[in-house]
Motif scaffolding. Structure first.
Motif, PDB file in Angstrom:
ATOM      1  N   CYS A 106     -34.628   6.032 -17.840  1.00 19.36           N
ATOM      2  CA  CYS A 106     -35.837   6.973 -17.665  1.00 19.36           C
ATOM      3  C   CYS A 106     -36.281   6.778 -16.130  1.00 19.36           C
ATOM      4  O   CYS A 106     -36.679   7.756 -15.326  1.00 19.36           O
ATOM      5  CB  CYS A 106     -36.852   6.394 -18.514  1.00 19.36           C
ATOM      6  N   VAL A 107     -36.497   5.495 -15.655  1.00 22.25           N
ATOM      7  CA  VAL A 107     -36.977   5.116 -14.321  1.00 22.25           C
ATOM      8  C   VAL A 107     -36.067   5.782 -13.389  1.00 22.25           C
ATOM      9  O   VAL A 107     -36.519   6.412 -12.374  1.00 22.25           O
ATOM     10  CB  VAL A 107     -37.101   3.600 -14.164  1.00 22.25           C
ATOM     11  N   ARG A 108     -34.937   5.733 -13.484  1.00 21.68           N
ATOM     12  CA  ARG A 108     -34.000   6.351 -12.545  1.00 21.68           C
ATOM     13  C   ARG A 108     -34.029   7.815 -12.320  1.00 21.68           C
ATOM     14  O   ARG A 108     -34.050   8.354 -11.131  1.00 21.68           O
ATOM     15  CB  ARG A 108     -32.385   5.904 -12.717  1.00 21.68           C
ATOM     16  N   LYS A 109     -34.123   8.533 -13.641  1.00 25.32           N
ATOM     17  CA  LYS A 109     -34.309   9.912 -13.771  1.00 25.32           C
ATOM     18  C   LYS A 109     -35.544  10.424 -12.905  1.00 25.32           C
ATOM     19  O   LYS A 109     -35.460  11.076 -12.108  1.00 25.32           O
ATOM     20  CB  LYS A 109     -34.374  10.235 -15.259  1.00 25.32           C
ATOM     21  N   TYR A 110     -36.591   9.690 -13.203  1.00 20.04           N
ATOM     22  CA  TYR A 110     -37.822  10.141 -12.608  1.00 20.04           C
ATOM     23  C   TYR A 110     -38.027   9.760 -11.223  1.00 20.04           C
ATOM     24  O   TYR A 110     -38.592  10.555 -10.283  1.00 20.04           O
ATOM     25  CB  TYR A 110     -39.073   9.798 -13.452  1.00 20.04           C
ATOM     26  N   ALA A 111     -37.286   8.742 -10.829  1.00 21.23           N
ATOM     27  CA  ALA A 111     -37.391   8.235  -9.375  1.00 21.23           C
ATOM     28  C   ALA A 111     -36.812   9.310  -8.479  1.00 21.23           C
ATOM     29  O   ALA A 111     -37.047   9.757  -7.330  1.00 21.23           O
ATOM     30  CB  ALA A 111     -36.910   6.927  -9.244  1.00 21.23           C
ATOM     31  N   LEU A 112     -35.457   9.606  -8.908  1.00 24.65           N
ATOM     32  CA  LEU A 112     -34.706  10.492  -8.364  1.00 24.65           C
ATOM     33  C   LEU A 112     -35.399  11.965  -8.131  1.00 24.65           C
ATOM     34  O   LEU A 112     -35.184  12.657  -7.177  1.00 24.65           O
ATOM     35  CB  LEU A 112     -33.222  10.616  -9.065  1.00 24.65           C
ATOM     36  N   LEU A 113     -35.996  12.325  -9.361  1.00 25.93           N
ATOM     37  CA  LEU A 113     -36.494  13.767  -9.259  1.00 25.93           C
ATOM     38  C   LEU A 113     -37.817  13.610  -8.157  1.00 25.93           C
ATOM     39  O   LEU A 113     -37.690  14.673  -7.521  1.00 25.93           O
ATOM     40  CB  LEU A 113     -36.980  13.898 -10.897  1.00 25.93           C
ATOM     41  N   SER A 114     -38.552  12.573  -8.337  1.00 30.12           N
ATOM     42  CA  SER A 114     -39.575  12.668  -7.266  1.00 30.12           C
ATOM     43  C   SER A 114     -38.922  12.546  -5.847  1.00 30.12           C
ATOM     44  O   SER A 114     -39.536  13.293  -4.821  1.00 30.12           O
ATOM     45  CB  SER A 114     -40.496  11.519  -7.800  1.00 30.12           C
ATOM     46  N   PHE A 115     -37.920  11.777  -5.512  1.00 30.37           N
ATOM     47  CA  PHE A 115     -37.465  11.475  -4.315  1.00 30.37           C
ATOM     48  C   PHE A 115     -37.110  12.887  -3.695  1.00 30.37           C
ATOM     49  O   PHE A 115     -37.310  13.319  -2.776  1.00 30.37           O
ATOM     50  CB  PHE A 115     -36.494  10.376  -4.157  1.00 30.37           C
ATOM     51  N   ARG A 116     -36.336  13.616  -4.770  1.00 31.99           N
ATOM     52  CA  ARG A 116     -35.596  14.992  -4.270  1.00 31.99           C
ATOM     53  C   ARG A 116     -36.560  16.086  -3.996  1.00 31.99           C
ATOM     54  O   ARG A 116     -36.475  16.814  -3.309  1.00 31.99           O
ATOM     55  CB  ARG A 116     -34.568  15.384  -5.391  1.00 31.99           C
ATOM     56  N   ALA A 117     -37.758  15.953  -4.601  1.00 30.28           N
ATOM     57  CA  ALA A 117     -38.836  16.959  -4.292  1.00 30.28           C
ATOM     58  C   ALA A 117     -39.547  16.761  -3.050  1.00 30.28           C
ATOM     59  O   ALA A 117     -39.921  17.653  -2.457  1.00 30.28           O
ATOM     60  CB  ALA A 117     -39.824  16.745  -5.498  1.00 30.28           C
TER      61      ALA A 117
ATOM     62  N   ALA B 181     -26.819   7.520  -4.151  1.00 33.17           N
ATOM     63  CA  ALA B 181     -26.619   6.298  -3.551  1.00 33.17           C
ATOM     64  C   ALA B 181     -27.728   5.383  -3.152  1.00 33.17           C
ATOM     65  O   ALA B 181     -27.751   4.108  -3.098  1.00 33.17           O
ATOM     66  CB  ALA B 181     -25.413   6.634  -2.313  1.00 33.17           C
ATOM     67  N   LEU B 182     -28.836   6.114  -2.641  1.00 38.43           N
ATOM     68  CA  LEU B 182     -29.890   5.264  -2.035  1.00 38.43           C
ATOM     69  C   LEU B 182     -30.596   4.615  -3.173  1.00 38.43           C
ATOM     70  O   LEU B 182     -31.060   3.573  -3.078  1.00 38.43           O
ATOM     71  CB  LEU B 182     -31.068   6.242  -1.233  1.00 38.43           C
ATOM     72  N   LEU B 183     -30.610   5.385  -4.282  1.00 43.26           N
ATOM     73  CA  LEU B 183     -31.243   5.101  -5.616  1.00 43.26           C
ATOM     74  C   LEU B 183     -30.580   3.678  -6.194  1.00 43.26           C
ATOM     75  O   LEU B 183     -31.265   2.683  -6.426  1.00 43.26           O
ATOM     76  CB  LEU B 183     -31.116   5.927  -6.672  1.00 43.26           C
ATOM     77  N   ASP B 184     -29.336   3.654  -6.001  1.00 47.71           N
ATOM     78  CA  ASP B 184     -28.170   2.545  -6.343  1.00 47.71           C
ATOM     79  C   ASP B 184     -28.547   1.489  -5.709  1.00 47.71           C
ATOM     80  O   ASP B 184     -28.670   0.179  -6.055  1.00 47.71           O
ATOM     81  CB  ASP B 184     -27.085   2.660  -6.443  1.00 47.71           C
ATOM     82  N   LYS B 185     -28.634   1.620  -4.320  1.00 47.60           N
ATOM     83  CA  LYS B 185     -28.999   0.337  -3.539  1.00 47.60           C
ATOM     84  C   LYS B 185     -30.359  -0.215  -3.451  1.00 47.60           C
ATOM     85  O   LYS B 185     -30.222  -1.515  -3.543  1.00 47.60           O
ATOM     86  CB  LYS B 185     -29.101   1.021  -1.875  1.00 47.60           C
ATOM     87  N   VAL B 186     -31.500   0.406  -3.812  1.00 46.77           N
ATOM     88  CA  VAL B 186     -32.784  -0.292  -4.106  1.00 46.77           C
ATOM     89  C   VAL B 186     -33.158  -0.469  -5.254  1.00 46.77           C
ATOM     90  O   VAL B 186     -34.018  -1.185  -5.769  1.00 46.77           O
ATOM     91  CB  VAL B 186     -33.690   0.799  -3.218  1.00 46.77           C
ATOM     92  N   PHE B 187     -32.576   0.163  -6.270  1.00 46.58           N
ATOM     93  CA  PHE B 187     -32.740  -0.119  -7.776  1.00 46.58           C
ATOM     94  C   PHE B 187     -33.241  -1.517  -8.209  1.00 46.58           C
ATOM     95  O   PHE B 187     -34.038  -1.957  -8.697  1.00 46.58           O
ATOM     96  CB  PHE B 187     -31.971   0.896  -8.681  1.00 46.58           C
ATOM     97  N   PRO B 188     -32.058  -2.262  -7.992  1.00 49.04           N
ATOM     98  CA  PRO B 188     -32.080  -3.637  -8.407  1.00 49.04           C
ATOM     99  C   PRO B 188     -33.369  -4.392  -8.174  1.00 49.04           C
ATOM    100  O   PRO B 188     -34.144  -5.006  -8.652  1.00 49.04           O
ATOM    101  CB  PRO B 188     -30.911  -4.528  -8.113  1.00 49.04           C
TER     102      PRO B 188
END
Length: 250
Positions: free
Chosen positions: A185-196, A208-215
């Motif tokens: 859920c967090v990944r989904k909404y973070a990516l949506l907000s970033f792409r907006a 790829a950026l999400l994968d890098k910073v997520f942990p």
């Protein structure tokens, strides 16, 4: 920026996007009533209700206290602006770091049908945007010019605002499995907000950026002492925060 909103990069001027339609900012009259003024009054009353002791949320309480303890105390009249926003979008609000303000869209809140829906939306939105404000206060995050900063604070806002609590995402959780639903859920909404915010980024680059910073960003719970997966956990974390420095030596 809260999920469910659409925000474009706008030359580092958040207001330019949120209010880009000049016609949307004029006062509308309906049977002698100034609808714009009425919406602003109602939205301010809703903010005051969410911030009041009687209706307080542990997420909001935690973040308001943490902001004060970090030297960035939030004055609702100064740091929470209520404005008329672009009507052809579903933006409810955003954090504007250039002015140190949370901007709430009075005309968009007026579209929500029920009092309960408006209250829950405001509670979630303030929690989400206060995470952005806290990150800006403690680390001077540059969300306009540094994509890594933006992605990290969006991960934290989705994770720590209560947005992805099971009680709000039962259908998604049942489809994805309870074990990993919160992270997904967090990944989904973070990516949506970033792409907006950065629509020019292609999906693979943003992912790829999400994968890098997520942990690191997902596991950064500050100011909470744990991941608040439920309201009860948020309450316990808030109580722990209040006594965190009780026995510290100055």
């Amino acid at each position: 920026m809260a999920e469910g909103s659409s925000e474009e990069s706008s030359g580092n001027n958040l207001r330019d996007f949120m209010q880009k339609d000049v016609e949307s900012r004029r006062s509308y009259m309906w049977y002698g009533k100034d609808i714009k003024a009425e919406n602003k009054k109602n939205t301010r009353a809703l903010v005051n209700k969410v911030l009041s002791y009687e209706h307080s949320s542990p997420f909001v309480n935690m973040l308001m206290l943490a902001m004060a303890n970090s030297g960035c105390a939030v004055n609702p009249d100064t740091h929470i602006a209520i404005e008329e926003c672009y009507p052809n979008t579903n933006v409810l609000g955003a954090f504007d770091p250039s002015n140190n303000q949370i901007v709430l869209c009075q005309n968009q809140f007026a579209k929500l049908y029920t009092k309960r829906g408006r209250y829950l939306s405001m509670t979630y939105l303030l929690s989400h945007e206060l995470i952005h404000a806290f990150d800006h206060c403690r680390a001077k995050s540059d969300v306009y010019n540094n994509p890594t900063h933006l992605m990290c604070t969006e991960v934290r806002a989705a994770a720590l605002s209560g947005q992805c609590m099971l009680q709000y995402n039962k259908i998604d959780a049942s489809l994805s499995g309870l074990r990993d639903y919160h992270k997904q859920c967090v990944r989904k909404y973070a990516l949506l907000s970033f792409r907006a915010m950065f629509p020019q980024w292609i999906d693979s680059e943003a992912s790829a950026l999400l994968d890098k910073v997520f942990p690191s960003c997902y596991n950064d719970h500050e100011p909470f002492d744990r991941m608040p997966l439920t309201i009860k956990q948020a309450e316990l974390s808030y109580k722990a925060y209040q006594t965190r420095h009780r026995y510290s030596v100055k």
